[in-house]
Design a protein around this motif. Sequence first.
Motif, short mmCIF file in Angstrom:
data_model
loop_
_atom_site.label_atom_id
_atom_site.label_comp_id
_atom_site.label_asym_id
_atom_site.label_seq_id
_atom_site.Cartn_x
_atom_site.Cartn_y
_atom_site.Cartn_z
N MET A 154 19.74 -4.40 -0.55
CA MET A 154 19.10 -5.30 -1.51
C MET A 154 17.86 -5.97 -0.91
O MET A 154 16.85 -6.14 -1.58
N ILE A 155 17.95 -6.34 0.38
CA ILE A 155 16.80 -6.95 1.04
C ILE A 155 15.62 -5.99 1.04
O ILE A 155 14.49 -6.35 0.67
N VAL A 156 15.87 -4.75 1.47
CA VAL A 156 14.80 -3.75 1.57
C VAL A 156 14.20 -3.44 0.20
O VAL A 156 12.98 -3.48 0.02
N CYS A 157 15.06 -3.14 -0.76
CA CYS A 157 14.56 -2.74 -2.08
C CYS A 157 13.86 -3.89 -2.79
O CYS A 157 12.82 -3.69 -3.43
N PHE A 158 14.40 -5.10 -2.68
CA PHE A 158 13.77 -6.26 -3.32
C PHE A 158 12.38 -6.50 -2.73
O PHE A 158 11.40 -6.68 -3.47
N ALA A 159 12.29 -6.49 -1.39
CA ALA A 159 11.00 -6.75 -0.75
C ALA A 159 9.96 -5.71 -1.12
O ALA A 159 8.80 -6.04 -1.40
N LEU A 160 10.37 -4.45 -1.15
CA LEU A 160 9.42 -3.39 -1.48
C LEU A 160 9.06 -3.37 -2.96
O LEU A 160 7.96 -2.96 -3.32
N CYS A 161 9.98 -3.80 -3.82
CA CYS A 161 9.69 -3.86 -5.25
C CYS A 161 8.54 -4.82 -5.55
O CYS A 161 7.80 -4.63 -6.52
N PHE A 197 0.80 -1.23 0.00
CA PHE A 197 0.00 0.00 0.00
C PHE A 197 0.83 1.28 0.00
O PHE A 197 0.26 2.37 0.01
N MET A 198 2.15 1.17 -0.05
CA MET A 198 2.98 2.36 -0.06
C MET A 198 3.99 2.28 -1.21
O MET A 198 4.58 1.22 -1.44
N ASP A 199 4.19 3.38 -1.91
CA ASP A 199 5.16 3.42 -2.99
C ASP A 199 6.56 3.15 -2.45
O ASP A 199 6.86 3.45 -1.28
N ILE A 200 7.43 2.62 -3.30
CA ILE A 200 8.74 2.16 -2.84
C ILE A 200 9.62 3.29 -2.31
O ILE A 200 10.33 3.12 -1.33
N THR A 201 9.56 4.48 -2.93
CA THR A 201 10.44 5.57 -2.49
C THR A 201 10.16 6.02 -1.05
O THR A 201 11.09 6.01 -0.23
N PRO A 202 8.93 6.39 -0.70
CA PRO A 202 8.70 6.76 0.70
C PRO A 202 8.91 5.60 1.66
O PRO A 202 9.34 5.81 2.80
N ALA A 203 8.63 4.37 1.22
CA ALA A 203 8.83 3.22 2.10
C ALA A 203 10.30 3.04 2.44
O ALA A 203 10.66 2.78 3.59
N VAL A 204 11.17 3.18 1.44
CA VAL A 204 12.62 3.10 1.69
C VAL A 204 13.06 4.22 2.62
O VAL A 204 13.84 4.01 3.56
N LEU A 205 12.54 5.41 2.38
CA LEU A 205 12.94 6.57 3.18
C LEU A 205 12.48 6.45 4.64
O LEU A 205 13.19 6.88 5.55
N ILE A 206 11.32 5.87 4.85
CA ILE A 206 10.77 5.79 6.21
C ILE A 206 11.33 4.60 6.98
O ILE A 206 11.71 4.72 8.15
N PHE A 207 11.40 3.44 6.34
CA PHE A 207 11.71 2.23 7.08
C PHE A 207 13.20 1.86 7.12
O PHE A 207 13.60 1.07 7.98
N THR A 208 14.00 2.42 6.24
CA THR A 208 15.44 2.16 6.33
C THR A 208 16.02 2.67 7.65
O THR A 208 16.78 1.94 8.31
N PRO A 209 15.71 3.92 8.06
CA PRO A 209 16.27 4.37 9.35
C PRO A 209 15.79 3.55 10.55
O PRO A 209 16.47 3.52 11.58
N ILE A 210 14.65 2.87 10.41
CA ILE A 210 14.15 2.03 11.50
C ILE A 210 14.86 0.69 11.53
O ILE A 210 15.32 0.22 12.58
N PHE A 211 14.96 0.04 10.37
CA PHE A 211 15.48 -1.33 10.32
C PHE A 211 16.99 -1.42 10.17
O PHE A 211 17.58 -2.43 10.58
#
Length: 431
Positions: free
Chosen positions: A364-371, A334-348
């Motif tokens: 790679m894990i983050v981007c692959f999963a969100l893609c 439900f969220m586009d990949i760009t904001p998801a990377v920006l929001i959840f990378t600093p958390i995880f």
Amino acid sequence: MTVIAGILLFASFFFLLLFGAPIAIAIIVSSILTFFLILPFDVAILTSAQRMVTGIDNFTMLAIPLFVLSGIIMNNGGIAFRLVNFAKVLVGKLPGSLAHTNVVGNMLFGSISGSSVASAAAMGRIMTPMQTNQGYKKTYSAAVNIASAPTGLLIPPSSILIVYSLVSGGTSVAALFMAGYIPGILWGLAVMVVAYFMAKKEGYPVSKLPTIKDVLYIVASAVPSLLLIIIVIGGIVAGIFTATEGAAVAVIYATVLSMIYKSIKIKDVPAILKETIEITGMILFLITASALFSLVMSYIGLPEALSRALLSITDHQVGIILIMLAILLVIGTFMDITPAVLIFTPIFLPISQTFGIDPVHFGMIVCFALCIGNMTPPVGSALFVGCSVADVRIEHVIKTLLPYFAVVIIVLLLVAFIPQISLFLPNLFGV
């Protein structure tokens, strides 16, 4: 205070999304509201404004509009047909060869355009009529196109990998670019395996192979387009130029190539620049909003609190990775990949670092999963575009997509738990 502030931050964010607010606006409003809880009004406003400005004050950030521009130039430059013909040469002997051509075409064109939507649209418009004429079901054609379109987000040059580099504290763009090749190719190959067995079951034909003379012409026509990837990525990895300079080289190369092909006229330039500005503005607005969101999370200690919460569930690396993957897969729907990377990378990312996971591998894990979210309802952009160009309903395609979901998630698990899939090429080239 951390718990209350965290609840306010995410509750207001999802509340605004639920009522149709643009995601960047939802991020900004929820961040400022949370700041009001912990800071005086004037300090909260000043801090928010400063963070939003500094969030995009980065030289590497210039690579994003330049790569967007080069991709749009290539999109309008007649490149897709040349790459489709080249893909036919590579996979023309396989059952359901046009479907495999679609997959390879998405991998090639997606890496050049840097957009799963552009790739799904371009390949769908070319391949769907060809497949329909040879008796392929539209749902099959659409599913193959949708499932393979996101590969271009991983195979460089990729804007999302640049975004991850920025938000992860400066992870090497060259290393991320090299890391994206094997996961992206594995994704494409997994789709081809499913397409192969489906084609065998349905009895779809093998394309007529071109003559040697035609093959040489097709390859020669495609080489100039493919050289863009070699020149840009090779130059960045070799240290000849930075990612931003490489993006500028890509714009120059794409422009010259389009002039040679005579596929872009002067009258097309305003429309190309307008599209570039619109896409860049959207991306940069998301980045500057997410920079504020990250500051708020850091200020209230949310990443540390979530880290402790996850570690209280399990302190085993496998368990932590599986939890993060489950969250990212849900977020991606439900969220586009760009904001998801920006929001959840600093958390995880801090959590992953406590287990010694390399930032490149984690990227790679983050981007692959969100893609994967690009091909899933309710907001998968590649899903909607792929169904639109194939003229089929989403609910009719979902059943055909299920085996592709399964194999792509298997590849995701391989990428997550076998670090060398991501790190082999960066280590090989010393980046």
